[in-house]
Design a protein around this motif. Structure first.
Motif, PDB file in Angstrom:
ATOM      1  N   ILE A  54     -52.644  72.540  15.715  1.00 14.70           N
ATOM      2  CA  ILE A  54     -53.124  71.509  16.647  1.00 14.70           C
ATOM      3  C   ILE A  54     -53.994  72.140  17.719  1.00 14.70           C
ATOM      4  CG2 ILE A  54     -52.393  69.797  18.357  1.00 14.70           C
ATOM      5  CD1 ILE A  54     -49.847  69.399  16.720  1.00 14.70           C
ATOM      6  N   TYR A  55     -53.576  73.335  18.207  1.00 20.26           N
ATOM      7  CA  TYR A  55     -54.345  74.033  19.250  1.00 20.26           C
ATOM      8  C   TYR A  55     -55.746  74.388  18.752  1.00 20.26           C
ATOM      9  CZ  TYR A  55     -55.954  78.002  22.031  1.00 20.26           C
ATOM     10  OH  TYR A  55     -56.719  78.863  22.775  1.00 20.26           O
ATOM     11  N   HIS A  56     -55.834  74.925  17.529  1.00 14.76           N
ATOM     12  CA  HIS A  56     -57.140  75.313  16.985  1.00 14.76           C
ATOM     13  C   HIS A  56     -58.039  74.090  16.785  1.00 14.76           C
ATOM     14  CE1 HIS A  56     -56.139  79.475  16.594  1.00 14.76           C
ATOM     15  NE2 HIS A  56     -55.136  79.264  15.725  1.00 14.76           N
ATOM     16  N   ALA A  57     -57.454  72.984  16.333  1.00 15.38           N
ATOM     17  CA  ALA A  57     -58.240  71.759  16.161  1.00 15.38           C
ATOM     18  C   ALA A  57     -58.745  71.233  17.498  1.00 15.38           C
ATOM     19  CB  ALA A  57     -57.389  70.690  15.471  1.00 15.38           C
ATOM     20  N   GLU A  58     -57.882  71.303  18.527  1.00 16.58           N
ATOM     21  CA  GLU A  58     -58.300  70.854  19.854  1.00 16.58           C
ATOM     22  C   GLU A  58     -59.371  71.767  20.434  1.00 16.58           C
ATOM     23  OE1 GLU A  58     -54.619  70.792  21.937  1.00 16.58           O
ATOM     24  OE2 GLU A  58     -54.093  68.748  21.285  1.00 16.58           O
ATOM     25  N   MET A  59     -59.285  73.077  20.168  1.00 14.23           N
ATOM     26  CA  MET A  59     -60.292  74.011  20.666  1.00 14.23           C
ATOM     27  C   MET A  59     -61.644  73.774  19.991  1.00 14.23           C
ATOM     28  SD  MET A  59     -59.267  75.714  23.163  1.00 14.23           S
ATOM     29  CE  MET A  59     -60.744  76.729  23.241  1.00 14.23           C
ATOM     30  N   GLN A  60     -61.625  73.460  18.696  1.00 12.92           N
ATOM     31  CA  GLN A  60     -62.877  73.145  18.011  1.00 12.92           C
ATOM     32  C   GLN A  60     -63.536  71.905  18.612  1.00 12.92           C
ATOM     33  OE1 GLN A  60     -62.001  72.801  13.850  1.00 12.92           O
ATOM     34  NE2 GLN A  60     -61.793  75.010  13.538  1.00 12.92           N
ATOM     35  N   GLN A  61     -62.720  70.908  18.907  1.00 13.12           N
ATOM     36  CA  GLN A  61     -63.238  69.707  19.556  1.00 13.12           C
ATOM     37  C   GLN A  61     -63.778  70.032  20.943  1.00 13.12           C
ATOM     38  OE1 GLN A  61     -63.545  66.905  18.122  1.00 13.12           O
ATOM     39  NE2 GLN A  61     -63.706  65.288  19.662  1.00 13.12           N
ATOM     40  N   ALA A  62     -63.098  70.926  21.670  1.00 13.14           N
ATOM     41  CA  ALA A  62     -63.555  71.312  23.005  1.00 13.14           C
ATOM     42  C   ALA A  62     -64.881  72.065  22.936  1.00 13.14           C
ATOM     43  CB  ALA A  62     -62.490  72.172  23.687  1.00 13.14           C
ATOM     44  N   ILE A  63     -65.055  72.917  21.892  1.00 17.65           N
ATOM     45  CA  ILE A  63     -66.311  73.659  21.738  1.00 17.65           C
ATOM     46  C   ILE A  63     -67.467  72.708  21.469  1.00 17.65           C
ATOM     47  CG2 ILE A  63     -67.538  75.297  20.234  1.00 17.65           C
ATOM     48  CD1 ILE A  63     -64.808  76.740  19.895  1.00 17.65           C
ATOM     49  N   VAL A  64     -67.210  71.734  20.579  1.00 20.95           N
ATOM     50  CA  VAL A  64     -68.247  70.727  20.294  1.00 20.95           C
ATOM     51  C   VAL A  64     -68.617  69.982  21.569  1.00 20.95           C
ATOM     52  CG1 VAL A  64     -68.723  68.592  19.048  1.00 20.95           C
ATOM     53  CG2 VAL A  64     -67.573  70.475  17.888  1.00 20.95           C
ATOM     54  N   LYS A  65     -67.612  69.619  22.354  1.00 27.58           N
ATOM     55  CA  LYS A  65     -67.860  68.911  23.602  1.00 27.58           C
ATOM     56  C   LYS A  65     -68.629  69.790  24.584  1.00 27.58           C
ATOM     57  CE  LYS A  65     -65.435  66.345  27.235  1.00 27.58           C
ATOM     58  NZ  LYS A  65     -64.117  65.877  27.722  1.00 27.58           N
ATOM     59  N   ALA A  66     -68.228  71.061  24.649  1.00 23.29           N
ATOM     60  CA  ALA A  66     -68.889  71.985  25.569  1.00 23.29           C
ATOM     61  C   ALA A  66     -70.362  72.176  25.224  1.00 23.29           C
ATOM     62  CB  ALA A  66     -68.176  73.331  25.551  1.00 23.29           C
TER      63      ALA A  66
END
Length: 549
Positions: free
Chosen positions: A210-222
């Motif tokens: 879940i953490y890795h999936a959320e980080m990928q979403q955060a990178i896309v957002k960033a």
């Protein structure tokens, strides 16, 4: 038409605003004429007043129209609910579908005015502002419109992409919930075998997913947010630069620039609302499909072809077998007996399911799986439902208020045409008049919503009075009061009057103390185990069994 006129007026007022702004700027910085500026300001105030009045008319008329739509939807829902086959009711209650449907209808009636406003009012506003822009400056207007639309769409797409749920994260969260539920359900086995550490590690790995999936979403957002901001900033910078060049070369004046900027600012919100409309409609489309899927269900079909205004009350059950969709075993099996006209039959020993199934079969609300039921030698399925129900009166244990007035509770439904004399006679015969005469307005007293309430016994007296007004030849008594209840004397006396010269079917686990009982039918495991014509012998047999036990 009034709503459309009001929305057109609002759009025209909005489109006129940049022209007035241009006039104010021109009279202030170029002509330096206070009177022209004051005139323009007063015109702007009048414009806002007109727009406010038009807005009121628009909101009022649109909400009035959609409110009527809500009434129609609710009436269609109620009518469909009242005509559904009886087998559907248990499904609706079990899944809480009724509350969901009512909530969905309320939500649709609340969101529909907003959609109408967005589609009509904002479209008219955009068209009006485009016309205003062409009037102000034809050469530069199209560029500004294209740039504004492009910037709004880029912003909308960015937010839409960022707010989209990440499928990988959702799957991981679902997996985590599933494993947690398993761990809780099998906690004893895990503790006995010492599996706490293993379960902790396994759940920790899912949490890392879940953490890795959320980080990928955060990178896309960033990346997406700054990129969108940079693109928007570059476009706006280019436009400002071009406007500045136009001002320097004299192609644009200050008042024209101010008017065009006001057009751009006024366009942003309508374009944003229209751009976000498909997403909102897609969400509400599922709700609308749910509502109309319910309304499209088949209603109960009356197969009756025979009209019998008045029956004698003879029932014949020929090897009747009934199964529900839920149970594999039959609820009623090989029910085979005859009830003569005017006979009083007591059913006992049944389960609630067996009793409800038998009553529903008699009322033809459900169909037997095999066998048939005859009424006056006619198959029950061939008799028109309105004729059948007109010949049956029914008293149940769970009586409730059918109307707010006492008279309305006695003369209910098809008996609304009953005159006051008939209602009063029935109230006296049921002993209900003993408490009605003490009510503030007698038969016209409002009960339930005010401080005027009635007790359970008075409910039953009103139900008996209603059955007396109906005067049906067949009477069904579902769990009538027994000798163990407090003060049953008046009730039993009223019931004796009601049962006279009627085919009466009594469903009661205890044999009531009535003067006339012709037969006792014992239902056990869906079958008739005993059918006795000597009630006293049956009661003696029961007492003997109780002593031996």
């Amino acid at each position: 038409m009034l709503a459309l006129f009001a929305m057109t007026t609002m759009a025209a007022a909005l489109a006129s605003l940049p022209i007035l702004i241009k006039q104010i700027l021109e009279s202030t910085f170029i002509d330096k004429d206070p009177s022209l500026m004051q005139t323009a300001v007063l015109a702007m105030i009048a414009l806002f007043i007109i727009r406010g009045i038009a807005s009121y008319l628009s909101i009022f008329t649109v909400n009035k129209a959609t409110g009527k739509l809500g009434i129609d939807l609710r009436l269609d829902f109620f009518n469909k609910l009242l005509t559904l086959p009886v087998s559907q009711y248990s499904h609706l209650n079990k899944n809480n579908e009724i509350n969901t449907l009512i909530s969905n209808i309320h939500q649709i009636t609340q969101t529909t005015p907003r959609y109408i406003t967005i589609i009509t009012q904002d479209s008219l506003a955009i068209i009006g502002l485009i016309i205003c822009t062409l009037y102000l400056n034809q050469e530069f207007s199209l560029l500004l419109l294209l740039v504004t639309s492009f910037v709004v769409l880029v912003t909308q797409m960015t937010h839409s992409h960022l707010n989209r749920p990440d499928q990988e994260s959702l799957l991981a969260s679902k997996n985590l919930i599933q494993h947690l539920s398993q761990s809780i359900a099998h906690h004893r086995k895990i503790r006995i075998d010492g599996g706490q550490m293993y379960e902790s590690q396994r759940l920790g790995k899912i949490s890392e997913t879940i953490y890795h999936a959320e980080m990928q979403q955060a990178i896309v957002k960033a990346i997406a947010v700054p990129a969108g901001q940079i693109i928007t900033a570059l476009i706006l910078t280019a436009v400002i630069y071009m406007v500045a060049l136009q001002v320097i070369t004299g192609a644009l004046n200050l008042h024209e620039v101010g008017a065009l900027i006001s057009v751009v600012l006024l366009l942003i919100l309508p374009i944003q609302r229209i751009a976000g409309l498909p997403k909102q409609l897609a969400h509400d489309q599922k709700i609308i499909e749910t509502i109309f899927s319910f309304l499209d269900q088949a209603s109960e079909h009356d197969t009756g072809i025979i009209s019998i205004p008045h029956v004698s009350g003879k029932f014949v059950f020929e090897q009747v077998r009934f199964c529900s969709d839920i149970h594999a075993t039959p609820i009623l099996n090989h029910i085979n007996f005859t009830i003569k006209p005017g006979e009083v039959t007591v059913f006992t020993g049944y389960t609630a399911e067996e009793k409800n199934a038998l009553i529903n079969l008699i009322l033809h609300l459900q169909q037997p799986a095999s066998g048939r039921i005859l009424l006056d030698d006619h198959p029950l399925a061939d008799i028109q439902l309105n004729n059948l129900h007109a010949n049956i009166a029914m008293l149940t244990e769970d009586d409730y208020l059918l109307d707010e007035k006492i008279a309305g509770n006695i003369a209910y439904g098809t008996m609304r045409c009953a005159n006051e004399a008939k209602i009063t006679t029935a109230a006296h015969a049921s002993h209900a008049m003993e408490f009605i005469r003490h009510m503030p307005e007698g038969l016209q007293t409002q009960i339930g919503k005010t401080d005027t309430t009635i007790n359970k016994q008075q409910f039953r007296q009103l139900a008996i009075a209603r059955a007396l007004v109906k005067n049906a030849p067949i009477l069904i008594l579902d769990e009538i009061p027994t000798h163990e209840e407090s003060n049953p004397g008046n009730l039993l006396s009223a019931l004796e009057k009601l049962m006279q010269n009627r085919t009466t079917l009594i469903f009661n686990q205890h044999i009531p103390q009535l003067k006339k009982i012709d037969r006792i039918v014992v239902l056990e495991n869906g079958c008739i185990t005993e059918s006795l014509k000597e009630p006293n012998n049956f009661q003696a047999k029961k007492e003997k069994q109780a002593i031996s036990n």
